[in-house]
Design a protein around this motif. Structure first.
Motif, mmCIF file in Angstrom:
data_model
loop_
_atom_site.group_PDB
_atom_site.id
_atom_site.type_symbol
_atom_site.label_atom_id
_atom_site.label_comp_id
_atom_site.label_asym_id
_atom_site.label_seq_id
_atom_site.Cartn_x
_atom_site.Cartn_y
_atom_site.Cartn_z
ATOM 1 N N GLY A 58 0.644 -1.511 -0.003
ATOM 2 C CA GLY A 58 0.047 -0.204 0.280
ATOM 3 C C GLY A 58 0.928 1.390 -0.044
ATOM 4 N N ILE A 59 2.063 1.093 -0.735
ATOM 5 C CA ILE A 59 3.140 2.380 -0.165
ATOM 6 C C ILE A 59 2.899 2.786 -1.901
ATOM 7 C CG2 ILE A 59 5.225 3.307 0.164
ATOM 8 C CD1 ILE A 59 5.545 1.034 1.965
ATOM 9 N N ASP A 60 2.489 3.866 -1.924
ATOM 10 C CA ASP A 60 3.343 4.836 -3.477
ATOM 11 C C ASP A 60 4.599 5.174 -3.741
ATOM 12 O OD1 ASP A 60 0.146 4.877 -3.657
ATOM 13 O OD2 ASP A 60 0.836 7.036 -3.006
ATOM 14 N N PHE A 61 5.174 4.320 -5.260
ATOM 15 C CA PHE A 61 6.190 4.114 -5.343
ATOM 16 C C PHE A 61 6.576 5.268 -6.488
ATOM 17 C CE2 PHE A 61 10.044 2.435 -7.318
ATOM 18 C CZ PHE A 61 10.713 2.293 -6.940
ATOM 19 N N ILE A 62 7.788 6.309 -6.081
ATOM 20 C CA ILE A 62 8.035 7.111 -7.589
ATOM 21 C C ILE A 62 9.247 6.577 -8.024
ATOM 22 C CG2 ILE A 62 8.509 9.759 -7.777
ATOM 23 C CD1 ILE A 62 5.818 9.941 -6.153
ATOM 24 N N TYR A 63 9.852 6.253 -9.009
ATOM 25 C CA TYR A 63 11.396 6.415 -8.986
ATOM 26 C C TYR A 63 11.633 7.515 -10.151
ATOM 27 C CZ TYR A 63 14.666 3.472 -11.783
ATOM 28 O OH TYR A 63 15.653 2.977 -12.206
ATOM 29 N N ASN A 64 12.188 8.333 -9.553
ATOM 30 C CA ASN A 64 13.104 9.544 -10.045
ATOM 31 C C ASN A 64 14.474 9.193 -10.308
ATOM 32 O OD1 ASN A 64 13.254 12.169 -10.227
ATOM 33 N ND2 ASN A 64 13.110 13.228 -8.600
ATOM 34 N N PRO A 65 14.941 8.517 -10.741
ATOM 35 C CA PRO A 65 16.515 7.899 -11.014
ATOM 36 C C PRO A 65 16.729 9.238 -11.747
ATOM 37 C CG PRO A 65 15.460 7.259 -12.482
ATOM 38 C CD PRO A 65 14.297 7.478 -11.768
ATOM 39 N N PHE A 66 18.872 9.276 -10.760
ATOM 40 C CA PHE A 66 19.677 10.040 -11.801
ATOM 41 C C PHE A 66 21.059 9.481 -10.980
ATOM 42 C CE2 PHE A 66 17.928 12.724 -7.936
ATOM 43 C CZ PHE A 66 18.580 12.899 -7.401
ATOM 44 N N GLN A 67 22.434 10.476 -11.418
ATOM 45 C CA GLN A 67 24.031 9.551 -10.654
ATOM 46 C C GLN A 67 23.710 11.358 -10.525
ATOM 47 O OE1 GLN A 67 25.423 7.748 -13.763
ATOM 48 N NE2 GLN A 67 25.733 6.585 -12.244
ATOM 49 N N GLY A 68 24.782 11.581 -9.005
ATOM 50 C CA GLY A 68 25.110 13.426 -8.888
ATOM 51 C C GLY A 68 24.992 13.731 -9.853
ATOM 52 N N HIS A 69 25.775 13.783 -10.871
ATOM 53 C CA HIS A 69 26.179 14.797 -12.375
ATOM 54 C C HIS A 69 25.364 14.860 -13.324
ATOM 55 C CE1 HIS A 69 27.411 10.869 -13.899
ATOM 56 N NE2 HIS A 69 26.935 11.334 -15.309
ATOM 57 N N THR A 70 24.333 14.005 -13.158
ATOM 58 C CA THR A 70 23.175 13.752 -14.221
ATOM 59 C C THR A 70 22.127 14.854 -13.445
ATOM 60 O OG1 THR A 70 22.011 12.050 -13.179
ATOM 61 C CG2 THR A 70 24.067 12.251 -15.197
ATOM 62 N N MET A 71 22.075 15.115 -12.607
ATOM 63 C CA MET A 71 20.643 16.180 -10.747
ATOM 64 C C MET A 71 20.282 17.024 -12.540
ATOM 65 S SD MET A 71 19.995 17.250 -7.468
ATOM 66 C CE MET A 71 20.506 18.186 -7.322
ATOM 67 N N SER A 72 18.709 16.940 -11.856
ATOM 68 C CA SER A 72 18.378 18.740 -13.593
ATOM 69 C C SER A 72 17.009 19.244 -12.579
ATOM 70 C CB SER A 72 17.784 17.799 -14.539
ATOM 71 O OG SER A 72 16.200 16.897 -14.173
ATOM 72 N N GLN A 73 16.823 19.961 -12.891
ATOM 73 C CA GLN A 73 15.693 21.055 -11.775
ATOM 74 C C GLN A 73 14.475 19.930 -12.743
ATOM 75 O OE1 GLN A 73 15.626 23.185 -10.496
ATOM 76 N NE2 GLN A 73 13.787 23.107 -9.885
ATOM 77 N N ASP A 74 14.515 19.340 -13.518
ATOM 78 C CA ASP A 74 13.225 18.198 -13.190
ATOM 79 C C ASP A 74 13.427 16.797 -12.051
ATOM 80 O OD1 ASP A 74 12.521 19.264 -15.555
ATOM 81 O OD2 ASP A 74 13.116 18.092 -17.503
ATOM 82 N N HIS A 75 14.538 16.978 -11.882
ATOM 83 C CA HIS A 75 14.568 15.592 -10.994
ATOM 84 C C HIS A 75 14.133 16.504 -9.844
ATOM 85 C CE1 HIS A 75 17.751 14.033 -13.757
ATOM 86 N NE2 HIS A 75 16.740 13.012 -13.002
ATOM 87 N N VAL A 76 14.518 17.736 -9.079
ATOM 88 C CA VAL A 76 14.245 18.363 -8.284
ATOM 89 C C VAL A 76 12.915 18.648 -8.746
ATOM 90 C CG1 VAL A 76 14.583 21.056 -6.785
ATOM 91 C CG2 VAL A 76 16.566 19.856 -8.161
ATOM 92 N N ASP A 77 12.282 19.521 -9.330
ATOM 93 C CA ASP A 77 10.359 19.546 -9.500
ATOM 94 C C ASP A 77 10.059 17.920 -9.356
ATOM 95 O OD1 ASP A 77 11.340 22.560 -10.158
ATOM 96 O OD2 ASP A 77 10.603 21.875 -11.973
ATOM 97 N N GLU A 78 10.549 16.561 -9.349
ATOM 98 C CA GLU A 78 9.294 15.958 -9.313
ATOM 99 C C GLU A 78 9.554 15.055 -8.340
ATOM 100 O OE1 GLU A 78 9.194 11.222 -11.030
ATOM 101 O OE2 GLU A 78 10.399 12.574 -11.980
ATOM 102 N N GLN A 79 10.580 15.028 -7.108
ATOM 103 C CA GLN A 79 11.347 15.414 -5.694
ATOM 104 C C GLN A 79 9.870 15.843 -5.203
ATOM 105 O OE1 GLN A 79 13.343 12.820 -5.662
ATOM 106 N NE2 GLN A 79 13.990 12.966 -3.138
ATOM 107 N N ALA A 80 9.724 17.454 -5.370
ATOM 108 C CA ALA A 80 9.153 17.857 -4.175
ATOM 109 C C ALA A 80 7.834 17.996 -4.727
ATOM 110 C CB ALA A 80 9.871 19.238 -5.106
ATOM 111 N N ASP A 81 7.124 17.501 -5.837
ATOM 112 C CA ASP A 81 5.496 17.665 -6.025
ATOM 113 C C ASP A 81 5.428 15.991 -5.607
ATOM 114 O OD1 ASP A 81 5.966 19.666 -7.863
ATOM 115 O OD2 ASP A 81 5.900 18.174 -9.345
ATOM 116 N N ALA A 82 6.337 14.858 -5.584
ATOM 117 C CA ALA A 82 6.020 14.289 -4.449
ATOM 118 C C ALA A 82 6.059 14.052 -3.351
ATOM 119 C CB ALA A 82 7.456 13.091 -5.331
ATOM 120 N N LEU A 83 7.054 14.610 -2.790
ATOM 121 C CA LEU A 83 6.673 15.527 -1.374
ATOM 122 C C LEU A 83 5.298 15.974 -0.902
ATOM 123 C CD1 LEU A 83 10.861 16.603 -0.903
ATOM 124 C CD2 LEU A 83 9.401 14.211 0.360
ATOM 125 N N ALA A 84 5.318 17.416 -1.631
ATOM 126 C CA ALA A 84 4.445 17.734 -1.313
ATOM 127 C C ALA A 84 2.719 17.008 -1.593
ATOM 128 C CB ALA A 84 3.878 19.286 -2.437
#
Length: 145
Positions: A58-84
């Motif tokens: 019963g846990i929602d799963f979000i796959y937002n993969p990146f390596q440190g050097h490939t983190m983008s604003q899209d990753h940041v936004d997806e994580q922030a949206d998931a938390l919100a």
């Protein structure tokens, strides 16, 4: 499992096992975010396996993969949206928990003071002082318009 509570509703951890998901469910975790690309894991720990186990509990799963050097604003936004959007506690995992904390840090920059973000990261074993210029730039962007 080495849970590190970043905020009252967000914790991070190094790589977990499918068997850890039952424990997370028992703790009331509602969302699990994987920031680790499948190429870093053996098949037994890849996202599809973890997602199936999370959903079985019963846990929602979000796959937002990146390596440190490939983190983008899209990753940041997806994580922030998931938390919100989460309806309860969230756990993010990667190799060490660092990526999950960094992506959170960039999402809250401008809403949480940079000094506090750095202190939170450092207190959990993720020294972020070197990120100060980038966090300050993100804070300036996040507070515009």
């Amino acid at each position: 499992m080495d849970l590190r509570q970043i905020t009252p509703t967000y914790s991070v951890t190094p790589q977990i096992e499918p068997s850890d998901i039952a424990t997370l469910a028992a703790m009331g975790v509602k969302t699990l975010i994987c920031n680790r690309p499948d190429m870093e894991n053996p098949p037994a720990l890849q996202a599809a396996v973890m997602q199936a186990e999370a959903e079985a509990h019963g846990i929602d799963f979000i796959y937002n993969p990146f390596q440190g050097h490939t983190m983008s604003q899209d990753h940041v936004d997806e994580q922030a949206d998931a938390l919100a959007d989460a309806e309860g506690p969230v756990v993010g995992y990667c190799a060490s928990g660092n990526r999950c904390t960094v992506v959170w840090a960039f999402g809250v920059a401008g809403h949480v003071p940079v000094d506090e973000i750095i202190a939170i990261g450092t207190s959990h074993g993720y020294p972020f002082e070197q990120l100060r210029p980038a966090l300050e730039a993100a804070a300036a962007r996040n507070t515009q318009g």
